[in-house]
Design an enzyme around this catalytic site. Structure first.
Site, PDB file in Angstrom:
ATOM      1  N   LYS A 117     125.713  79.021  74.660  1.00 56.53           N
ATOM      2  CA  LYS A 117     125.178  80.373  74.855  1.00 56.53           C
ATOM      3  C   LYS A 117     126.273  81.346  75.274  1.00 56.53           C
ATOM      4  O   LYS A 117     126.096  82.542  75.223  1.00 56.53           O
ATOM      5  CB  LYS A 117     124.092  80.352  75.949  1.00 56.53           C
ATOM      6  CG  LYS A 117     122.809  79.635  75.543  1.00 56.53           C
ATOM      7  CD  LYS A 117     121.830  79.519  76.727  1.00 56.53           C
ATOM      8  CE  LYS A 117     120.685  78.577  76.416  1.00 56.53           C
ATOM      9  NZ  LYS A 117     120.263  77.782  77.577  1.00 56.53           N
ATOM     10  N   LYS A 134     132.128  74.301  85.814  1.00 49.19           N
ATOM     11  CA  LYS A 134     131.863  75.660  86.310  1.00 49.19           C
ATOM     12  C   LYS A 134     132.537  75.928  87.647  1.00 49.19           C
ATOM     13  O   LYS A 134     132.930  77.055  87.926  1.00 49.19           O
ATOM     14  CB  LYS A 134     130.354  75.889  86.439  1.00 49.19           C
ATOM     15  CG  LYS A 134     129.705  76.079  85.066  1.00 49.19           C
ATOM     16  CD  LYS A 134     128.210  76.342  85.164  1.00 49.19           C
ATOM     17  CE  LYS A 134     127.628  76.550  83.771  1.00 49.19           C
ATOM     18  NZ  LYS A 134     126.242  76.112  83.663  1.00 49.19           N
ATOM     19  N   LYS A 167     131.755  72.717  71.915  1.00 51.61           N
ATOM     20  CA  LYS A 167     130.302  72.699  71.738  1.00 51.61           C
ATOM     21  C   LYS A 167     129.793  74.117  71.459  1.00 51.61           C
ATOM     22  O   LYS A 167     130.279  75.066  72.055  1.00 51.61           O
ATOM     23  CB  LYS A 167     129.694  72.164  73.042  1.00 51.61           C
ATOM     24  CG  LYS A 167     128.274  71.703  72.969  1.00 51.61           C
ATOM     25  CD  LYS A 167     127.818  71.181  74.319  1.00 51.61           C
ATOM     26  CE  LYS A 167     127.770  72.292  75.348  1.00 51.61           C
ATOM     27  NZ  LYS A 167     127.203  71.893  76.647  1.00 51.61           N
TER      28      LYS A 167
HETATM   29  P1  TYM Z   1     120.198  73.975  78.275  1.00 55.36           P
HETATM   30  O1  TYM Z   1     119.299  75.137  78.513  1.00 55.36           O
HETATM   31  O2  TYM Z   1     121.661  74.152  78.470  1.00 55.36           O
HETATM   32  O3  TYM Z   1     119.991  73.449  76.802  1.00 55.36           O
HETATM   33  C1  TYM Z   1     118.690  73.212  76.290  1.00 55.36           C
HETATM   34  C2  TYM Z   1     118.703  72.026  75.346  1.00 55.36           C
HETATM   35  O4  TYM Z   1     119.565  72.292  74.240  1.00 55.36           O
HETATM   36  C3  TYM Z   1     120.491  71.219  74.106  1.00 55.36           C
HETATM   37  N1  TYM Z   1     121.769  71.761  73.602  1.00 55.36           N
HETATM   38  C4  TYM Z   1     122.412  71.284  72.532  1.00 55.36           C
HETATM   39  N2  TYM Z   1     122.103  70.280  71.676  1.00 55.36           N
HETATM   40  C5  TYM Z   1     122.958  70.052  70.658  1.00 55.36           C
HETATM   41  N3  TYM Z   1     124.104  70.790  70.467  1.00 55.36           N
HETATM   42  C6  TYM Z   1     124.446  71.797  71.301  1.00 55.36           C
HETATM   43  N4  TYM Z   1     125.554  72.507  71.080  1.00 55.36           N
HETATM   44  C7  TYM Z   1     123.577  72.081  72.401  1.00 55.36           C
HETATM   45  N5  TYM Z   1     123.602  72.989  73.396  1.00 55.36           N
HETATM   46  C8  TYM Z   1     122.491  72.771  74.134  1.00 55.36           C
HETATM   47  C9  TYM Z   1     120.635  70.642  75.498  1.00 55.36           C
HETATM   48  O5  TYM Z   1     121.115  69.319  75.474  1.00 55.36           O
HETATM   49  C10 TYM Z   1     119.211  70.735  76.003  1.00 55.36           C
HETATM   50  O6  TYM Z   1     118.437  69.644  75.548  1.00 55.36           O
HETATM   51  N6  TYM Z   1     119.641  71.113  82.351  1.00 55.36           N
HETATM   52  C11 TYM Z   1     119.033  71.517  81.093  1.00 55.36           C
HETATM   53  C12 TYM Z   1     117.650  72.100  81.248  1.00 55.36           C
HETATM   54  C13 TYM Z   1     116.690  71.268  82.007  1.00 55.36           C
HETATM   55  C14 TYM Z   1     116.047  70.089  81.558  1.00 55.36           C
HETATM   56  C15 TYM Z   1     115.190  69.687  82.609  1.00 55.36           C
HETATM   57  C16 TYM Z   1     116.101  69.362  80.367  1.00 55.36           C
HETATM   58  C17 TYM Z   1     116.255  71.509  83.269  1.00 55.36           C
HETATM   59  N7  TYM Z   1     115.342  70.575  83.634  1.00 55.36           N
HETATM   60  C18 TYM Z   1     114.398  68.544  82.520  1.00 55.36           C
HETATM   61  C19 TYM Z   1     115.311  68.210  80.273  1.00 55.36           C
HETATM   62  C20 TYM Z   1     114.465  67.825  81.319  1.00 55.36           C
HETATM   63  C21 TYM Z   1     119.921  72.566  80.427  1.00 55.36           C
HETATM   64  O7  TYM Z   1     120.664  73.257  81.074  1.00 55.36           O
HETATM   65  O8  TYM Z   1     119.690  72.721  79.098  1.00 55.36           O
END
Ligand code: TYM
Length: 348
Positions: free
Chosen positions: A214, A115, A211
């Protein structure tokens, strides 16, 4: 002192419409953990604002994710479901961890580099300080509850390694104070990363090297949780594939990213292994597999979308669930935070 109890924490950012990657990589894996662990699932709104969010969208997406949790089978009586900003201790521990973590650790985070632009962060004038510090807030989310396991998709692995590094450094730097409080072991657990199932990295339907996310420019590359049945079918039937038929075993998917992705999606939705799917479809062409996958996806996703719509329409009920979740989360967080303040040397 008591050994760590098996407790799971995970979170999703309300920064866009939920998609199939979020569902298969995360939410679908959250559900069975309710049987074996104490489970805490958060909507991480404070993470979302590390990039600009229209406040109305942020609110809408927050409800949408909480609704998706429940519609997918999380029981708000069993699991603790809440939005992060209602438990202020996340921010407080996040600050302490900002002072434990090193700048160099943050600079190595690939998501930040993507980013902020490259190793030197050429775009760093344009990204927020919060985006840079984000992984230490993520560590705080998890360690505030002393969670021992974190179910996530493959893309979060690096952030979870950093969570362990922060826990280790805190346990080391404050060893004397931790002992002084009566702990004969580490204060924070070293969290396990739970990346499981056949679809830990769901790829774009248009490009097997990208990947699913969103923020994809092409709507046809992403299946959204709120898509209707026709849209889901159309997206799957138009997904990019190679001309070969399906192999009879998993090794035959090597070098065929798009094919591997569709098979993994099928396996995950059907609760099967890739080998089981290929035992059924090996030798078939896309003309047979794609309609079967479309039917399966619609049969799993449509009822969830229907229930999500109902839930997001009842904000009073959603507010009640989130407030109750926040109360239960705080009941765990507050005693931990009291200990952490003592360990660090804050006067109470
Ligand atoms: P985020 O919001 O980007 O994504 C949420 C969850 O979805 C999974 N994910 C995917 N899994 C498989 N294929 C994909 N294409 C795909 N895109 C997204 C992500 O791996 C995630 O599990 N930093 C984290 C949010 C967070 C968090 C935490 C997670 C904040 N604090 C504490 C676990 C524990 C995030 O941005 O996820």
């Amino acid at each position: 002192m008591m050994a760590f109890i098996p407790r799971v924490f995970s979170g999703i950012k309300p920064s866009g419409d939920l998609h199939l990657g979020n569902y298969l990589g995360a939410i679908r894996r959250f559900v069975p953990l309710q049987q074996t662990h104490e489970t805490i699932y958060c909507v991480v709104d404070m993470h979302a604002i590390t990039v600009w969010q229209e406040p109305e969208d942020l609110r809408r997406w927050t409800y949408e994710i909480a609704a998706a949790y429940i519609a997918s089978g999380l029981d708000p009586k069993k699991s603790i479901i809440f939005n992060q900003s209602q438990v202020v201790e996340h921010a407080e521990l996040g600050w302490i961890f900002n002072c434990v973590a090193r700048v160099g650790w943050m600079m190595r985070m690939t998501q930040f580099k993507d980013k902020a632009g490259g190793e030197g962060g050429e775009n760093s004038e344009a990204v927020s300080l919060g985006l840079f510090a984000y992984p230490s807030l993520m560590a705080a989310d998890i360690l505030l509850y002393k969670a021992t396991g974190v179910p996530v998709g493959d893309d979060q692995k690096q952030h979870l390694e950093l969570t362990r590094d922060i826990a280790k450094k805190f346990n080391h730097d404050f060893r004397k104070q931790i002992k002084g409080l009566g702990f004969d072991e580490d204060y924070f657990p070293l969290t396990d990363t739970l990346v499981t199932g056949p679809a830990t990295r769901v790829m774009s339907l248009k490009d097997g090297k990208k990947k699913m996310s969103k923020s994809d420019a092409s709507d046809m590359s992403t299946i959204y949780m709120m898509d209707d049945a026709d849209t889901i079918s159309k997206k799957i039937k138009r997904a990019t594939t190679d001309p070969e038929s399906l192999p009879t075993e998993a090794a035959g998917l090597e070098g065929r990213a798009e094919a591997a992705n569709l098979v993994a999606i099928y396996a995950s939705l059907a609760d099967q292994s890739v080998d089981q799917v290929l035992a059924e479809f090996g030798g078939s062409g896309w003309g047979k597999f794609k309609p079967a996958l479309a039917d399966l996806a619609v049969s799993v996703l449509s009822p969830i979308a229907g229930e999500m719509r109902r839930l997001v329409g009842d904000r009073a009920e959603m507010d009640k669930i989130l407030r109750d979740g926040a109360d239960r989360a705080r009941a765990i967080a507050i005693p931990h935070m009291d200990e952490i303040r003592q360990i660090v040397g804050f006067v109470r």
